[in-house]
Structure formats: C-alpha cells, structure tokens
Scaffold this active site. Structure first.
Site, PDB file in Angstrom:
ATOM      1  CE  LYS A  59     -17.907  23.168 -37.568  1.00  0.00           C
ATOM      2  NZ  LYS A  59     -18.456  24.287 -36.796  1.00  0.00           N
TER       3      LYS A  59
HETATM    4  C1  LIG Z   1     -17.817  25.052 -35.878  1.00  0.00           C
HETATM    5  C2  LIG Z   1     -18.488  26.272 -35.424  1.00  0.00           C
HETATM    6  C3  LIG Z   1     -17.755  27.338 -34.894  1.00  0.00           C
HETATM    7  C4  LIG Z   1     -16.267  27.284 -34.695  1.00  0.00           C
HETATM    8  O1  LIG Z   1     -15.556  27.273 -35.919  1.00  0.00           O
HETATM    9  P1  LIG Z   1     -14.014  26.829 -35.949  1.00  0.00           P
HETATM   10  O2  LIG Z   1     -13.661  26.784 -37.388  1.00  0.00           O
HETATM   11  O3  LIG Z   1     -13.979  25.473 -35.305  1.00  0.00           O
HETATM   12  O4  LIG Z   1     -13.257  27.823 -35.169  1.00  0.00           O
HETATM   13  C5  LIG Z   1     -18.451  28.471 -34.528  1.00  0.00           C
HETATM   14  N1  LIG Z   1     -19.793  28.541 -34.635  1.00  0.00           N
HETATM   15  C6  LIG Z   1     -20.521  27.534 -35.130  1.00  0.00           C
HETATM   16  C7  LIG Z   1     -22.002  27.677 -35.211  1.00  0.00           C
HETATM   17  C8  LIG Z   1     -19.900  26.365 -35.560  1.00  0.00           C
HETATM   18  O5  LIG Z   1     -20.630  25.364 -36.058  1.00  0.00           O
END
Ligand SMILES: *Cc1c(COP(=O)(O)O)cnc(C)c1O
Length: 495
Positions: A107
């Site tokens: 993120k």
């Molecule tokens: C947010 C997240 C996901 C999922 O990603 P999306 O964009 O919501 O599909 C997968 N793995 C981790 C570690 C995340 O933080």
C-alpha cells in the site's frame, strides 16, 4: 477526464476526482480513455522518472512540478532498497517485491504519493478546505495511509479497522503512529461493515453540508480513489522492464501476472497497464477462502451472502471488492446503467448476476483461482525449502494459485508473482507454516523467531514495534461511526 462507472455524474478533471475520492451518490471515477505508453521509452528511467512520466499522462490539470515532487518519495530514503521494487527470480517464476516502503506492505507504493497529489489537487481547485481523509482498512491500508498523511498540512485522517480482524503487527503499527492529525478507530464488525459505514458517510449529503460549514471536505485514501490506483500502474511497467533487462523475456514477449487480491485495486492497475499497451498475456486473480471473485469468474454471479472467514491473509478477507466495479464497467462496454443496476442489487440483496456476454468479456485475459489456509502453509514451507525464499501469507496465496493455473493450463509463459507484504508483517503465520507448529508466544517474539529461524532481516519499521508506546484506542460499533463524525469531529473537535 474521468466519468462515473454508474453514469450518474458529469465528467471531471483529475484534480476534481482525486479531491472527491468517489462519486458522491455512489460510483467510481474512471478515465474516459486510457492513454497509450511504450515500455521501451522508459528502459533507462529511474523509478521516479517512470512514475512521473506515466502519471503526467493521466493528471493533466495537476502541475508537472507537483508530480515531480510527489514521485521523489521513491528515492528520498523512505524505501529501504535502492531499487524500490525489486524483481527477484525463483526457479520457475519471479517475485515482484512491493513491500520495501515505510510500512512493509504494498500500500506504500500509492499511499506515499497520494497526500502530495491530494494537496496539489485541492490547491489546483482553489479551495481552502481542510481535507478529512476517511479510510476503512483490513489492515495494511490503515498504517500506510497514516504514514502517508501524518502531519501533512491541511489534512486530517481517520482510520477505521475491524476489531480483531487485523494482525497484531498491523494493529500495533497503527496504534503507534505519532502525529497530530491522525485518529484510529476499532469497529466492532468485519471489514465490509467498516467499508460500508465509510461509504455511507461519503454519500450522505447532510454530512457533507455540515462539513462544508466547518470548511472541511471528505476524501478517501481507499483504493476507490483514482490517486491510489494510478501509482500502482507504474510498477507493472517497472516489472516488465526489469524482466526484459534480466533476460527473462524477449522484446515485447508477453508475460503473466498473478495478484493476491482483496479489493481488486492492485490487479485492476495491472489491467490498466495492459490496456495502455504493456505486453501482458494473462492476469491471474488469486483469492483466499473468501473466494467471492473466484466464484464470480466461474458462474457470473457475484454473491456476498456467504460465511466470512478470518484467514492468515487478512488483507484479502473481503467480500465486497470495491474496485471490481471498475472492471465490470469496462467488461460491460462501459454500460453505466447496467453497473448501477448490479450495484443497487448488491446493496439491497447482497448479490447480482451478469449476463453471458459480460462474463465472457470478464474472462478475457483474466483467470481466477483461490486457495485455503492449509495450502498457504504448505506453499510457504515448500518455497522456502526449495528456494530459500520467504513468502508472506498473502503472496503464498498467489503462488499456490499460480501453481494450480500452470497445472490446469500448461501455460509456460514467464510469470510475475506480485508480493504484497514482507513476511515479517505476518510473522506468526509464516513461522507456523515453516515449523508446522502453532506459536503461542507474543506477536513481537514471532518476528524475532522468524529472523532467527531464517536469517532474513527484519524491516526497520517492524523492529522493536512491540516496545513502542501505543495510544488509547477508540472502539465503536458500525452504527456509531456517523455519530463519531458529527459529534466528536465537528462539535467537540475531539478526533
Ligand atoms: C491490500 C492488500 C492486498 C489486496 O490488494 P487489493 O488491491 O485490495 O486487491 C493483498 N495483500 C496485502 C498484503 C495487502 O495489504
């Protein structure tokens, strides 16, 4: 320009959609047309240069100088490696490590940049309002958003997470954020309830007006904000260029990409990259036990009426994948009326079904699979035994689904597995997988133990996390969130 997926809003500029976050009456902003880009043009660019070039194509009313400034985050020391997004080769695939940012999860790739884009957007629009960022998190978004927005002038951020629905490390990371403008709220409910409560606040006209009276405006740091998705397109170009330079693929040879999916934001960015001209063959959407997407690709029915599982990959424990709406918009030939009907049905009955034609379009270049928690464990153990490479519990879902994909299709194409978190962020799950024993020590000890067991280094941001002071946590039910905003934020100025 950007339009609504539900055909219910006039087209808006980039600055407007980033400031708004989502369409106030429901619906998400999507570009009216996708610009084309050639990866060859960026072969010698740094990550920041690539990011600036691609983002400039989309953010036409945001000053280039502001974009240049924003993308500096990838090279000013916040990312722990000189290459912010390394592509690491394993035996029969490569792993794209998206977790070298300040919170050790992917993120950061977008949330480090978003505050700059948002500030610039507000400035461009000439409004002097305080921006209130509301964010629902299944774990990783929360901390990444808090880190991105902390002490950014003119912003205030409130993060909502499901009580008991995030990992101890994630909760600890959020509660140890030191800043003047951040609030963390634990909600007695699951992630979807958090997210729906936040969406309701966004679409409440009354609240919006009350905020305006206080010279405030809501925005979102969730992946429904276009400013979140856009920076994610960049690393797919980066992955391709690295794969080419490493000799994994020939010029313009197509590769596959596997994404561990929750809200469908990360994989959607890969889809947009392909639409922009990046040579990608298949996108592989990997789910955990909460396999609402895998079922959809089988049946054409999106059905959220099902048991909700808390798994070892909590950031994927999602039954309403917000960004899927954007994908359906494209797959339906940009039919806002249909999308609106589906999402009205989803809101009223928890499910909808698309017609055959749309399902066929959805399946074009997209393969979906899922795996259970036992398979996650054995995959972590086996990959470590075979390659001395540590997968976190989310990335392991992607790896297992990729293995299934390969077995079922025989597709030999070079494949990139997207790795979304450092294994240390989910140390307990990873440790239990490696040792095949349950670990009953404290969460902080699992991090240390994982280091001792593997010799891998703990990311700086997770070091000594459990010795840091934490702030008092605010606990409320989903129904109380609205009151928290009207009373505590606006009247008492408490949050
Ligand atoms: C947010 C997240 C996901 C999922 O990603 P999306 O964009 O919501 O599909 C997968 N793995 C981790 C570690 C995340 O933080």
């Amino acid at each position: 320009m950007y339009e609504s997926t539900r055909g219910n809003f006039s087209t808006k500029s980039a600055a407007e959609v980033i400031a708004l976050g989502m369409v106030p009456q429901g619906g998400l902003f999507v570009p009216t047309a996708l610009p084309k880009a050639r990866w060859q043009d960026y072969q010698n660019s740094t990550y920041s240069q690539l990011a600036a070039a691609l983002m400039n194509l989309f953010l036409t009313d945001i000053p280039s100088a502001d974009i240049e400034k924003a993308v500096k985050v990838y090279e000013d020391g916040r990312f722990s490696s000189a290459n912010p997004v390394p592509l690491v080769g394993l035996a029969d695939c490569s792993v794209l490590e998206l977790w070298h940012g300040p919170t050790a999860a992917f993120k950061d790739m977008a949330l480090q940049v978003l505050p700059y884009l948002l500030s610039s957007s507000i400035k461009t629009l000439g409004t002097e309002q305080e921006v209130i960022i509301l964010t629902a998190t299944s774990g990783d978004t929360g901390k990444a958003a808090l880190e991105g927005f902390k002490d950014v002038p003119g912003t205030r951020i409130i993060v909502f997470y499901p009580e008991g629905g995030v990992s101890p490390v994630q909760e600890r990371q959020m509660l140890t954020t030191k800043a003047q403008n951040t609030t963390v709220v634990a909600v007695k409910g699951n992630f979807d309830q958090c997210q729906n409560a936040v969406k309701d606040i966004f679409s409440s006209e009354q609240l919006r007006n009350e905020l305006l009276e206080h010279k405030m405006v809501f925005s979102s740091a969730n992946s429904i904000n276009w400013g979140r998705l856009l920076p994610q397109i960049v690393y797919y170009f980066w992955a391709y260029i690295q794969a080419f330079k490493q000799g994994k693929i020939k010029e313009n040879e197509k590769l596959n990409i596997v994404v561990p999916t929750g809200n469908f934001g990360n994989i959607l960015a890969a889809y947009y990259a392909r639409e922009m001209g990046l040579p990608i063959a298949n996108l592989i959407c990997a789910s955990n036990d909460n396999k609402v997407l895998a079922d959809f690709f089988q049946t054409g029915i999106y059905d959220s009426n099902r048991p909700f599982y808390l798994t070892s990959s909590p950031s994927m424990d999602i039954l309403i994948s917000s960004n899927f709406e954007r994908y359906l918009y494209e797959a339906s030939g940009r039919n806002g009326k249909k999308v609106r009907q589906w999402y009205e049905q989803l809101a009223s009955s928890g499910r909808f079904e698309v017609d055959r034609e749309v399902l066929t379009a959805c399946r074009d270049g997209m393969w979906a699979g899922w795996c259970d928690q036992q398979a996650v464990k054995s995959t972590i153990k086996k990959v470590y035994a075979d390659s001395s490479y540590l997968l976190d519990s989310h990335t392991a879902v992607a790896m297992k689904v990729y293995q299934d994909y390969r077995e079922k299709t025989g597709d030999p194409a070079f494949t990139v597995i997207v790795s979304t978190a450092s294994p240390f962020k989910f140390a307990q799950s990873v440790l239990e997988a490696l040792t095949e024993k349950s670990f009953s020590g404290k969460a902080g000890e699992a991090v240390e133990r994982l280091k001792d067991t593997t010799g891998w280094e703990i990311p700086d941001c997770l070091e000594n996390l459990f010795e840091k002071a934490i702030r008092e946590k605010i606990l409320c039910s989903p129904e109380e969130i609205n009151g928290l905003i009207t009373n505590d934020l606006l009247k008492k100025k408490f949050l």
